[in-house]
Design an enzyme around this catalytic site. Structure first.
Site, mmCIF file in Angstrom:
data_model
loop_
_atom_site.group_PDB
_atom_site.id
_atom_site.type_symbol
_atom_site.label_atom_id
_atom_site.label_comp_id
_atom_site.label_asym_id
_atom_site.label_seq_id
_atom_site.Cartn_x
_atom_site.Cartn_y
_atom_site.Cartn_z
ATOM 1 N N SER A 1 2.395 -11.075 0.104
ATOM 2 C CA SER A 1 2.339 -12.440 0.639
ATOM 3 C C SER A 1 3.234 -13.355 -0.191
ATOM 4 C CB SER A 1 0.906 -12.962 0.616
ATOM 5 O OG SER A 1 0.077 -12.163 1.407
ATOM 6 N N ARG B 1 0.390 -0.062 -3.219
ATOM 7 C CA ARG B 1 1.840 -0.079 -3.047
ATOM 8 C C ARG B 1 2.510 0.706 -4.161
ATOM 9 N NH1 ARG B 1 1.574 -6.417 -2.376
ATOM 10 N NH2 ARG B 1 -0.233 -5.866 -3.597
ATOM 11 N N HIS C 1 -0.416 -5.656 5.223
ATOM 12 C CA HIS C 1 -1.869 -5.774 5.414
ATOM 13 C C HIS C 1 -2.278 -5.167 6.756
ATOM 14 C CE1 HIS C 1 -1.585 -9.635 2.820
ATOM 15 N NE2 HIS C 1 -2.318 -8.806 2.118
ATOM 16 N N LYS D 1 -7.574 -19.022 -7.202
ATOM 17 C CA LYS D 1 -6.217 -18.817 -6.695
ATOM 18 C C LYS D 1 -5.747 -20.024 -5.901
ATOM 19 C CE LYS D 1 -5.141 -13.945 -6.378
ATOM 20 N NZ LYS D 1 -4.712 -12.873 -5.480
HETATM 21 P P1 ADP Z 1 -5.796 -9.620 -3.339
HETATM 22 O O1 ADP Z 1 -5.619 -10.966 -3.954
HETATM 23 O O2 ADP Z 1 -7.225 -9.211 -3.181
HETATM 24 O O3 ADP Z 1 -4.960 -8.525 -3.951
HETATM 25 P P2 ADP Z 1 -3.979 -9.511 -1.101
HETATM 26 O O4 ADP Z 1 -3.995 -10.330 0.141
HETATM 27 O O5 ADP Z 1 -2.797 -9.654 -1.992
HETATM 28 O O6 ADP Z 1 -5.322 -9.847 -1.841
HETATM 29 O O7 ADP Z 1 -4.133 -7.984 -0.725
HETATM 30 C C1 ADP Z 1 -5.231 -7.514 0.009
HETATM 31 C C2 ADP Z 1 -5.145 -6.009 0.128
HETATM 32 O O8 ADP Z 1 -4.003 -5.654 0.895
HETATM 33 C C3 ADP Z 1 -4.973 -5.310 -1.235
HETATM 34 O O9 ADP Z 1 -5.683 -4.098 -1.201
HETATM 35 C C4 ADP Z 1 -3.502 -5.041 -1.312
HETATM 36 O O10 ADP Z 1 -3.207 -3.926 -2.110
HETATM 37 C C5 ADP Z 1 -3.196 -4.759 0.152
HETATM 38 N N1 ADP Z 1 -1.794 -4.995 0.457
HETATM 39 C C6 ADP Z 1 -1.088 -6.130 0.297
HETATM 40 N N2 ADP Z 1 0.198 -5.959 0.671
HETATM 41 C C7 ADP Z 1 0.295 -4.659 1.081
HETATM 42 C C8 ADP Z 1 1.365 -3.842 1.558
HETATM 43 N N3 ADP Z 1 2.601 -4.295 1.672
HETATM 44 N N4 ADP Z 1 1.083 -2.554 1.874
HETATM 45 C C9 ADP Z 1 -0.168 -2.077 1.713
HETATM 46 N N5 ADP Z 1 -1.208 -2.785 1.266
HETATM 47 C C10 ADP Z 1 -0.994 -4.059 0.948
#
Ligand code: ADP
Length: 159
Positions: A129, A91, A18, A42
């Site tokens: 996460s 990703r 992130h 969620k």
């Molecule tokens: P959501 O539930 O909206 O997907 P997340 O917290 O899982 O929320 O992800 C928020 C954003 O961060 C999304 O655009 C996701 O693709 C991006 N993201 C999460 N992990 C990574 C990572 N390892 N590398 C790049 N982007 C990431």
């Protein structure tokens, strides 16, 4: 005019993946608002307040990054802060379908806001996460995946 983007997500909790997206987005836009979407569907480990606090701590050295939470539609938050863009990270191919759906819906709701995708760094392509929580729960070393404050917060949760 100031170019504002929002970076919405669950951030439960924030990882280096992130952070990388936020950092890179903050180089392109004048201001980036990291928005913890308080989606009741969620089941989150950290409360919205805890997630915000962790994001604030790890982005404290980034002057053009702001942190907030929001319950509702991403496009409504974007409108509220006059954002012109939504930043999302990509990703693997598996992200594509979900993002395509979200982007199409957002465009339908408000076609004035563009969605920008930032491709993850290879070293973070497997990082989520959920995987961090799973590793932390069973005592795995997560020091290369999340900032130290997040690691400490996770250990506290699973103690
Ligand atoms: P959501 O539930 O909206 O997907 P997340 O917290 O899982 O929320 O992800 C928020 C954003 O961060 C999304 O655009 C996701 O693709 C991006 N993201 C999460 N992990 C990574 C990572 N390892 N590398 C790049 N982007 C990431």
């Amino acid at each position: 005019m100031k170019k504002v983007a929002i970076c919405p997500g669950s951030f439960d909790p924030i990882t280096f993946g992130h952070l990388d997206i936020i950092q890179r987005g903050a180089k392109i836009f004048d201001e980036v608002h990291v928005v913890v979407l308080n989606n009741s569907a969620k089941n989150s480990l950290f409360s919205a307040e805890e997630r915000i606090e962790l994001i604030r701590e790890v982005t404290s050295q980034m002057p053009n990054v702001k942190v907030d939470s929001f319950q509702g539609l991403t496009v409504d938050y974007a409108k509220k802060v006059s954002a012109i863009a939504i930043i999302r990270g990509l990703r693997a191919v598996s992200d594509f379908e979900y993002e395509m759906q979200g982007t199409s819906m957002n465009r339908l709701l408000n076609d004035q806001v563009e969605t920008f995708f930032i491709m993850t760094k290879n070293k973070y392509s497997f990082l989520s996460s959920s995987i961090v929580k799973e590793a932390a729960k069973y005592g795995g070393d997560i020091s290369k995946l999340v900032p130290q404050v997040v690691e400490e917060a996770l250990h506290k949760k699973f103690k």
